[in-house]
Design a protein around this motif. Structure first.
Motif, mmCIF file in Angstrom:
data_model
loop_
_atom_site.group_PDB
_atom_site.id
_atom_site.type_symbol
_atom_site.label_atom_id
_atom_site.label_comp_id
_atom_site.label_asym_id
_atom_site.label_seq_id
_atom_site.Cartn_x
_atom_site.Cartn_y
_atom_site.Cartn_z
ATOM 1 N N VAL A 225 12.045 -11.335 -13.031
ATOM 2 C CA VAL A 225 13.171 -11.103 -13.932
ATOM 3 C C VAL A 225 13.656 -9.666 -13.799
ATOM 4 C CG1 VAL A 225 12.394 -12.889 -15.529
ATOM 5 C CG2 VAL A 225 11.685 -10.522 -15.885
ATOM 6 N N SER A 226 14.851 -9.425 -14.314
ATOM 7 C CA SER A 226 15.493 -8.116 -14.153
ATOM 8 C C SER A 226 14.639 -6.977 -14.688
ATOM 9 C CB SER A 226 16.855 -8.121 -14.859
ATOM 10 O OG SER A 226 17.715 -9.071 -14.273
ATOM 11 N N GLU A 227 14.017 -7.185 -15.839
ATOM 12 C CA GLU A 227 13.231 -6.121 -16.444
ATOM 13 C C GLU A 227 12.040 -5.735 -15.562
ATOM 14 O OE1 GLU A 227 14.125 -8.915 -17.907
ATOM 15 O OE2 GLU A 227 15.554 -8.265 -19.440
ATOM 16 N N GLU A 228 11.479 -6.714 -14.872
ATOM 17 C CA GLU A 228 10.301 -6.452 -14.047
ATOM 18 C C GLU A 228 10.622 -5.627 -12.812
ATOM 19 O OE1 GLU A 228 7.712 -10.511 -15.061
ATOM 20 O OE2 GLU A 228 9.056 -10.455 -13.330
ATOM 21 N N ILE A 229 11.776 -5.882 -12.183
ATOM 22 C CA ILE A 229 12.071 -5.168 -10.938
ATOM 23 C C ILE A 229 12.306 -3.685 -11.198
ATOM 24 C CG2 ILE A 229 14.586 -5.544 -10.916
ATOM 25 C CD1 ILE A 229 14.266 -5.964 -7.846
ATOM 26 N N GLN A 230 12.832 -3.348 -12.365
ATOM 27 C CA GLN A 230 13.100 -1.948 -12.657
ATOM 28 C C GLN A 230 11.806 -1.160 -12.909
ATOM 29 O OE1 GLN A 230 16.890 -1.298 -14.976
ATOM 30 N NE2 GLN A 230 16.717 -3.498 -15.291
ATOM 31 N N ALA A 231 10.719 -1.888 -13.187
ATOM 32 C CA ALA A 231 9.419 -1.233 -13.369
ATOM 33 C C ALA A 231 8.499 -1.461 -12.175
ATOM 34 C CB ALA A 231 8.744 -1.766 -14.639
ATOM 35 N N CYS A 232 9.007 -2.138 -11.148
ATOM 36 C CA CYS A 232 8.187 -2.502 -9.996
ATOM 37 C C CYS A 232 7.787 -1.268 -9.192
ATOM 38 C CB CYS A 232 8.959 -3.480 -9.107
ATOM 39 S SG CYS A 232 8.054 -4.021 -7.656
ATOM 40 N N GLN A 233 6.547 -1.249 -8.733
ATOM 41 C CA GLN A 233 6.033 -0.103 -7.976
ATOM 42 C C GLN A 233 5.879 -0.401 -6.482
ATOM 43 O OE1 GLN A 233 5.708 2.945 -9.424
ATOM 44 N NE2 GLN A 233 6.654 1.842 -11.148
ATOM 45 N N ILE A 234 6.344 -1.554 -6.020
ATOM 46 C CA ILE A 234 6.295 -1.858 -4.587
ATOM 47 C C ILE A 234 7.195 -0.856 -3.861
ATOM 48 C CG2 ILE A 234 6.830 -3.574 -2.811
ATOM 49 C CD1 ILE A 234 6.307 -5.726 -4.972
ATOM 50 N N PRO A 235 6.686 -0.136 -2.857
ATOM 51 C CA PRO A 235 7.459 0.945 -2.223
ATOM 52 C C PRO A 235 8.833 0.519 -1.710
ATOM 53 C CG PRO A 235 5.174 1.043 -1.524
ATOM 54 C CD PRO A 235 5.312 -0.214 -2.318
ATOM 55 N N GLU A 236 8.926 -0.649 -1.047
ATOM 56 C CA GLU A 236 10.220 -1.092 -0.518
ATOM 57 C C GLU A 236 11.228 -1.332 -1.638
ATOM 58 O OE1 GLU A 236 7.010 -2.475 2.326
ATOM 59 O OE2 GLU A 236 7.318 -2.462 0.143
ATOM 60 N N VAL A 237 10.730 -1.859 -2.740
ATOM 61 C CA VAL A 237 11.600 -2.127 -3.889
ATOM 62 C C VAL A 237 12.062 -0.816 -4.523
ATOM 63 C CG1 VAL A 237 11.753 -3.217 -6.159
ATOM 64 C CG2 VAL A 237 10.487 -4.350 -4.306
ATOM 65 N N ARG A 238 11.140 0.104 -4.725
ATOM 66 C CA ARG A 238 11.489 1.374 -5.341
ATOM 67 C C ARG A 238 12.513 2.138 -4.497
ATOM 68 N NH1 ARG A 238 11.600 1.187 -9.923
ATOM 69 N NH2 ARG A 238 11.816 3.438 -10.002
ATOM 70 N N ARG A 239 12.294 2.168 -3.175
ATOM 71 C CA ARG A 239 13.225 2.889 -2.305
ATOM 72 C C ARG A 239 14.622 2.291 -2.360
ATOM 73 N NH1 ARG A 239 8.725 3.241 1.304
ATOM 74 N NH2 ARG A 239 9.461 1.387 2.436
ATOM 75 N N PHE A 240 14.676 0.943 -2.384
ATOM 76 C CA PHE A 240 15.985 0.288 -2.401
ATOM 77 C C PHE A 240 16.721 0.568 -3.713
ATOM 78 C CE2 PHE A 240 18.726 -3.393 -3.321
ATOM 79 C CZ PHE A 240 19.590 -3.294 -2.233
ATOM 80 N N ILE A 241 16.017 0.446 -4.823
ATOM 81 C CA ILE A 241 16.646 0.682 -6.124
ATOM 82 C C ILE A 241 17.140 2.120 -6.249
ATOM 83 C CG2 ILE A 241 16.173 0.824 -8.611
ATOM 84 C CD1 ILE A 241 14.397 -1.601 -8.337
ATOM 85 N N ARG A 242 16.405 3.044 -5.657
ATOM 86 C CA ARG A 242 16.801 4.459 -5.707
ATOM 87 C C ARG A 242 17.836 4.831 -4.656
ATOM 88 N NH1 ARG A 242 10.568 6.636 -6.194
ATOM 89 N NH2 ARG A 242 10.242 6.132 -8.399
ATOM 90 N N GLY A 243 18.214 3.861 -3.803
ATOM 91 C CA GLY A 243 19.215 4.143 -2.788
ATOM 92 C C GLY A 243 18.707 4.982 -1.636
ATOM 93 N N GLU A 244 17.415 4.849 -1.330
ATOM 94 C CA GLU A 244 16.824 5.685 -0.284
ATOM 95 C C GLU A 244 16.754 4.999 1.071
ATOM 96 O OE1 GLU A 244 13.019 6.748 -1.803
ATOM 97 O OE2 GLU A 244 13.840 7.877 -3.510
ATOM 98 N N ASN A 245 17.250 3.737 1.152
ATOM 99 C CA ASN A 245 17.195 3.023 2.423
ATOM 100 C C ASN A 245 18.439 3.289 3.237
ATOM 101 O OD1 ASN A 245 14.765 1.314 2.526
ATOM 102 N ND2 ASN A 245 15.558 0.522 0.600
ATOM 103 N N HIS A 246 18.279 3.356 4.544
ATOM 104 C CA HIS A 246 19.419 3.445 5.438
ATOM 105 C C HIS A 246 19.896 2.024 5.731
ATOM 106 C CE1 HIS A 246 18.859 7.687 6.065
ATOM 107 N NE2 HIS A 246 17.578 7.485 6.349
ATOM 108 N N LEU A 247 21.223 1.813 5.603
ATOM 109 C CA LEU A 247 21.769 0.499 5.807
ATOM 110 C C LEU A 247 21.722 0.099 7.279
ATOM 111 C CD1 LEU A 247 24.878 0.541 3.461
ATOM 112 C CD2 LEU A 247 22.627 -0.413 3.019
ATOM 113 N N LYS A 248 21.397 -1.158 7.502
ATOM 114 C CA LYS A 248 21.409 -1.706 8.846
ATOM 115 C C LYS A 248 22.715 -2.471 9.057
ATOM 116 C CE LYS A 248 17.615 -3.987 9.674
ATOM 117 N NZ LYS A 248 16.425 -4.808 9.444
ATOM 118 N N SER A 249 22.802 -3.218 10.143
ATOM 119 C CA SER A 249 24.027 -3.951 10.441
ATOM 120 C C SER A 249 24.312 -4.999 9.369
ATOM 121 C CB SER A 249 23.898 -4.661 11.793
ATOM 122 O OG SER A 249 22.805 -5.553 11.764
#
Length: 251
Positions: A225-249
Protein backbone atom coordinates in the motif's frame (compact mmCIF):
# COMPACT_ATOMS: atom_id res chain seq x y z
CA UNK A 1 -8.41 -13.62 1.70
CA UNK A 2 -10.13 -11.88 -1.20
CA UNK A 3 -9.58 -13.44 -4.63
CA UNK A 4 -7.72 -11.01 -6.93
CA UNK A 5 -9.38 -9.86 -10.14
CA UNK A 6 -6.17 -10.44 -12.11
CA UNK A 7 -3.19 -12.55 -11.11
CA UNK A 8 0.22 -12.86 -12.73
CA UNK A 9 2.23 -15.96 -11.87
CA UNK A 10 5.97 -16.06 -12.63
CA UNK A 11 5.60 -14.07 -15.85
CA UNK A 12 8.70 -13.79 -18.04
CA UNK A 13 8.96 -11.81 -21.28
CA UNK A 14 11.96 -12.01 -23.56
CA UNK A 15 12.62 -10.06 -26.73
CA UNK A 16 15.41 -12.10 -28.25
CA UNK A 17 18.19 -12.15 -25.68
CA UNK A 18 16.70 -9.19 -23.79
CA UNK A 19 14.77 -10.30 -20.70
CA UNK A 20 12.27 -7.52 -19.92
CA UNK A 21 10.17 -9.34 -17.30
CA UNK A 22 12.03 -11.88 -15.18
CA UNK A 23 9.51 -13.73 -13.06
CA UNK A 24 6.75 -11.26 -12.17
CA UNK A 25 4.07 -12.48 -9.77
CA UNK A 26 1.40 -10.08 -8.51
CA UNK A 27 -2.27 -9.74 -7.64
CA UNK A 28 -4.52 -6.93 -8.86
CA UNK A 29 -7.30 -6.14 -6.37
CA UNK A 30 -10.76 -5.55 -7.77
CA UNK A 31 -12.29 -2.08 -7.52
CA UNK A 32 -9.07 -0.34 -6.50
CA UNK A 33 -6.36 1.76 -8.12
CA UNK A 34 -2.99 0.07 -8.51
CA UNK A 35 0.04 2.09 -9.62
CA UNK A 36 2.95 0.48 -11.44
CA UNK A 37 6.09 2.54 -10.92
CA UNK A 38 9.78 2.25 -11.73
CA UNK A 39 12.49 3.69 -13.92
CA UNK A 40 11.99 4.02 -17.67
CA UNK A 41 12.83 0.86 -19.55
CA UNK A 42 11.93 -1.49 -16.69
CA UNK A 43 8.97 -3.15 -18.42
CA UNK A 44 6.00 -1.25 -16.97
CA UNK A 45 4.26 -0.73 -20.32
CA UNK A 46 5.12 -4.29 -21.36
CA UNK A 47 3.46 -5.52 -18.16
CA UNK A 48 0.36 -3.46 -18.95
CA UNK A 49 0.16 -4.97 -22.45
CA UNK A 50 0.30 -8.46 -20.99
CA UNK A 51 -2.60 -7.68 -18.66
CA UNK A 52 -4.81 -6.36 -21.47
CA UNK A 53 -3.87 -9.29 -23.71
CA UNK A 54 -1.82 -7.43 -26.33
CA UNK A 55 1.24 -9.54 -25.48
CA UNK A 56 1.72 -13.12 -24.35
CA UNK A 57 4.34 -14.16 -21.81
CA UNK A 58 7.40 -16.16 -22.79
CA UNK A 59 6.80 -18.12 -19.57
CA UNK A 60 4.27 -18.05 -16.74
CA UNK A 61 0.57 -17.30 -16.84
CA UNK A 62 -2.00 -14.56 -16.33
CA UNK A 63 -5.32 -15.35 -14.70
CA UNK A 64 -8.58 -13.42 -14.75
CA UNK A 65 -10.88 -14.42 -11.89
CA UNK A 66 -8.59 -17.45 -11.43
CA UNK A 67 -8.95 -18.62 -15.06
CA UNK A 68 -5.78 -18.60 -17.23
CA UNK A 69 -6.26 -16.16 -20.11
CA UNK A 70 -4.46 -18.40 -22.59
CA UNK A 71 -6.84 -21.27 -21.82
CA UNK A 72 -9.96 -19.25 -22.60
CA UNK A 73 -11.92 -20.17 -25.72
CA UNK A 74 -12.71 -17.57 -28.36
CA UNK A 75 -15.97 -16.47 -26.72
CA UNK A 76 -14.35 -16.15 -23.29
CA UNK A 77 -11.40 -14.23 -24.73
CA UNK A 78 -13.73 -11.80 -26.49
CA UNK A 79 -15.71 -11.30 -23.27
CA UNK A 80 -12.50 -10.77 -21.27
CA UNK A 81 -11.17 -8.15 -23.69
CA UNK A 82 -14.53 -6.37 -23.75
CA UNK A 83 -14.14 -5.79 -20.00
CA UNK A 84 -10.82 -3.99 -20.54
CA UNK A 85 -10.27 -0.42 -21.65
CA UNK A 86 -7.08 1.53 -22.32
CA UNK A 87 -6.47 5.25 -21.97
CA UNK A 88 -3.48 6.10 -24.13
CA UNK A 89 -0.66 8.40 -23.11
CA UNK A 90 -1.40 11.07 -25.71
CA UNK A 91 -5.21 10.61 -25.70
CA UNK A 92 -5.02 9.16 -29.27
CA UNK A 93 -8.10 10.98 -30.50
CA UNK A 94 -8.73 10.98 -34.24
CA UNK A 95 -8.46 14.53 -35.60
CA UNK A 96 -10.77 13.80 -38.54
CA UNK A 97 -13.61 12.62 -36.29
CA UNK A 98 -15.90 14.65 -34.07
CA UNK A 99 -15.71 14.26 -30.31
CA UNK A 100 -18.98 12.31 -30.43
CA UNK A 101 -17.60 9.88 -33.03
CA UNK A 102 -14.31 9.49 -31.13
CA UNK A 103 -16.19 8.44 -28.00
CA UNK A 104 -18.58 6.22 -29.96
CA UNK A 105 -15.80 4.37 -31.79
CA UNK A 106 -15.35 1.45 -29.32
CA UNK A 107 -19.11 0.81 -29.45
CA UNK A 108 -19.27 1.03 -33.24
CA UNK A 109 -16.33 -1.32 -33.74
CA UNK A 110 -16.77 -3.69 -30.80
CA UNK A 111 -20.51 -4.10 -30.26
CA UNK A 112 -23.73 -4.72 -32.16
CA UNK A 113 -25.61 -1.89 -30.50
CA UNK A 114 -28.03 0.10 -32.62
CA UNK A 115 -27.14 3.69 -33.58
CA UNK A 116 -29.82 4.92 -31.15
CA UNK A 117 -28.35 2.89 -28.26
CA UNK A 118 -24.83 4.11 -29.08
CA UNK A 119 -26.01 7.70 -29.17
CA UNK A 120 -27.66 7.30 -25.77
CA UNK A 121 -24.49 5.88 -24.17
CA UNK A 122 -22.23 8.55 -25.69
CA UNK A 123 -24.50 11.40 -24.61
CA UNK A 124 -24.60 9.94 -21.09
CA UNK A 125 -20.79 9.86 -20.88
CA UNK A 126 -20.56 13.41 -22.23
CA UNK A 127 -22.90 14.51 -19.46
CA UNK A 128 -21.22 12.48 -16.72
CA UNK A 129 -17.76 13.81 -17.58
CA UNK A 130 -18.95 17.44 -17.74
CA UNK A 131 -18.24 17.75 -21.45
CA UNK A 132 -21.42 19.60 -22.24
CA UNK A 133 -22.21 19.91 -25.94
CA UNK A 134 -18.69 19.46 -27.33
CA UNK A 135 -19.74 16.30 -29.17
CA UNK A 136 -20.09 18.19 -32.45
CA UNK A 137 -16.59 19.70 -32.20
CA UNK A 138 -13.24 18.25 -33.33
CA UNK A 139 -10.21 17.56 -31.11
CA UNK A 140 -8.38 20.61 -32.47
CA UNK A 141 -11.22 22.80 -31.19
CA UNK A 142 -11.00 21.84 -27.50
CA UNK A 143 -8.42 22.33 -24.74
CA UNK A 144 -5.83 19.77 -23.67
CA UNK A 145 -7.60 19.21 -20.37
CA UNK A 146 -10.88 18.60 -22.13
CA UNK A 147 -9.15 16.17 -24.50
CA UNK A 148 -8.12 14.10 -21.47
CA UNK A 149 -11.75 13.94 -20.37
CA UNK A 150 -12.84 12.95 -23.88
CA UNK A 151 -10.25 10.15 -23.82
CA UNK A 152 -11.63 9.09 -20.45
CA UNK A 153 -15.20 9.18 -21.82
CA UNK A 154 -14.13 6.92 -24.68
CA UNK A 155 -12.41 4.55 -22.24
CA UNK A 156 -15.56 4.37 -20.09
CA UNK A 157 -18.23 4.22 -22.80
CA UNK A 158 -18.08 0.40 -22.91
CA UNK A 159 -18.68 0.14 -19.13
CA UNK A 160 -15.30 -1.58 -18.58
CA UNK A 161 -14.36 -3.54 -15.51
CA UNK A 162 -10.69 -2.56 -15.82
CA UNK A 163 -9.15 0.66 -17.17
CA UNK A 164 -5.43 0.82 -17.88
CA UNK A 165 -3.63 4.18 -17.93
CA UNK A 166 -0.18 4.29 -19.57
CA UNK A 167 1.67 7.41 -18.34
CA UNK A 168 -1.51 9.57 -18.41
CA UNK A 169 0.29 12.75 -17.26
CA UNK A 170 3.31 12.70 -19.59
CA UNK A 171 4.12 16.15 -20.95
CA UNK A 172 1.70 18.01 -18.68
CA UNK A 173 2.53 20.88 -16.36
CA UNK A 174 2.06 20.33 -12.57
CA UNK A 175 -1.43 21.87 -12.48
CA UNK A 176 -2.70 19.68 -15.33
CA UNK A 177 -0.98 16.63 -13.83
CA UNK A 178 -2.89 17.17 -10.59
CA UNK A 179 -6.10 17.61 -12.57
CA UNK A 180 -5.61 14.30 -14.42
CA UNK A 181 -4.84 12.46 -11.17
CA UNK A 182 -7.96 13.95 -9.59
CA UNK A 183 -9.99 12.92 -12.65
CA UNK A 184 -8.78 9.32 -12.41
CA UNK A 185 -9.51 9.16 -8.68
CA UNK A 186 -12.94 10.81 -8.98
CA UNK A 187 -14.16 8.68 -11.86
CA UNK A 188 -12.75 5.49 -10.36
CA UNK A 189 -14.87 6.15 -7.28
CA UNK A 190 -17.89 7.15 -9.38
CA UNK A 191 -17.84 4.21 -11.80
CA UNK A 192 -16.15 1.60 -9.60
CA UNK A 193 -13.73 0.24 -12.20
CA UNK A 194 -10.38 -1.35 -11.36
CA UNK A 195 -7.61 1.05 -12.39
CA UNK A 196 -4.01 0.26 -13.30
CA UNK A 197 -1.82 3.32 -13.73
CA UNK A 198 1.74 3.28 -15.08
CA UNK A 199 3.36 6.42 -13.68
CA UNK A 200 6.60 8.24 -12.94
CA UNK A 201 4.84 10.86 -10.83
CA UNK A 202 6.37 10.43 -7.38
CA UNK A 203 4.96 11.11 -4.81
CA UNK A 204 1.77 12.40 -6.49
CA UNK A 205 0.63 8.94 -7.59
CA UNK A 206 0.68 7.75 -3.97
CA UNK A 207 -2.27 10.05 -3.22
CA UNK A 208 -4.66 8.30 -5.65
CA UNK A 209 -3.44 4.67 -5.67
CA UNK A 210 -4.34 2.26 -2.89
CA UNK A 211 -1.75 -0.29 -4.03
CA UNK A 212 1.77 0.29 -5.40
CA UNK A 213 3.92 -2.09 -7.43
CA UNK A 214 7.53 -1.20 -8.29
CA UNK A 215 9.49 -2.87 -11.07
CA UNK A 216 13.28 -2.83 -11.18
CA UNK A 217 15.28 -4.73 -13.79
CA UNK A 218 12.25 -6.84 -14.69
CA UNK A 219 11.50 -7.89 -11.12
CA UNK A 220 9.00 -6.67 -8.53
CA UNK A 221 11.00 -5.10 -5.72
CA UNK A 222 7.97 -3.71 -3.85
CA UNK A 223 4.28 -4.56 -3.65
CA UNK A 224 2.10 -2.99 -0.99
CA UNK A 225 0.00 0.00 0.00
CA UNK A 226 0.99 3.63 -0.47
CA UNK A 227 1.84 4.21 3.17
CA UNK A 228 4.24 1.26 3.21
CA UNK A 229 6.33 2.30 0.21
CA UNK A 230 7.07 5.71 1.70
CA UNK A 231 8.57 3.97 4.74
CA UNK A 232 10.26 1.21 2.74
CA UNK A 233 13.99 0.74 3.32
CA UNK A 234 14.77 -1.36 0.22
CA UNK A 235 17.68 0.54 -1.43
CA UNK A 236 16.24 0.45 -4.98
CA UNK A 237 12.92 1.76 -3.72
CA UNK A 238 14.47 4.51 -1.62
CA UNK A 239 16.68 5.71 -4.48
CA UNK A 240 13.76 5.82 -6.89
CA UNK A 241 11.48 7.73 -4.52
CA UNK A 242 14.26 10.24 -3.86
CA UNK A 243 14.88 10.69 -7.58
CA UNK A 244 18.41 9.33 -7.44
CA UNK A 245 18.11 6.91 -10.37
CA UNK A 246 19.37 7.70 -13.83
CA UNK A 247 16.65 7.16 -16.42
CA UNK A 248 17.15 4.45 -19.00
CA UNK A 249 15.57 4.17 -22.44
CA UNK A 250 11.82 4.62 -22.72
CA UNK A 251 9.60 1.53 -22.25
Amino acid sequence: METPLIRLVNVHKNFGSNAVLRGVSLDIAEGKTTAIIGKSGEGKSVLLKHIIGLMQPSQGEILYREKPILKMDRKETRAFRSRMSYMFQGCALFDSMTIFDNIALPLVEGTRLSPAAIRKKVLLRLEQLDLGDVGRLYPSQISGGMMKRVAMARALVTDPEVVLFDEPTTGLDPIRKNAVHAMIADYQRQFGFTALVVSHEIPDIFHIAQNIIMLDEGLIVFSGVSEEIQACQIPEVRRFIRGENHLKSID
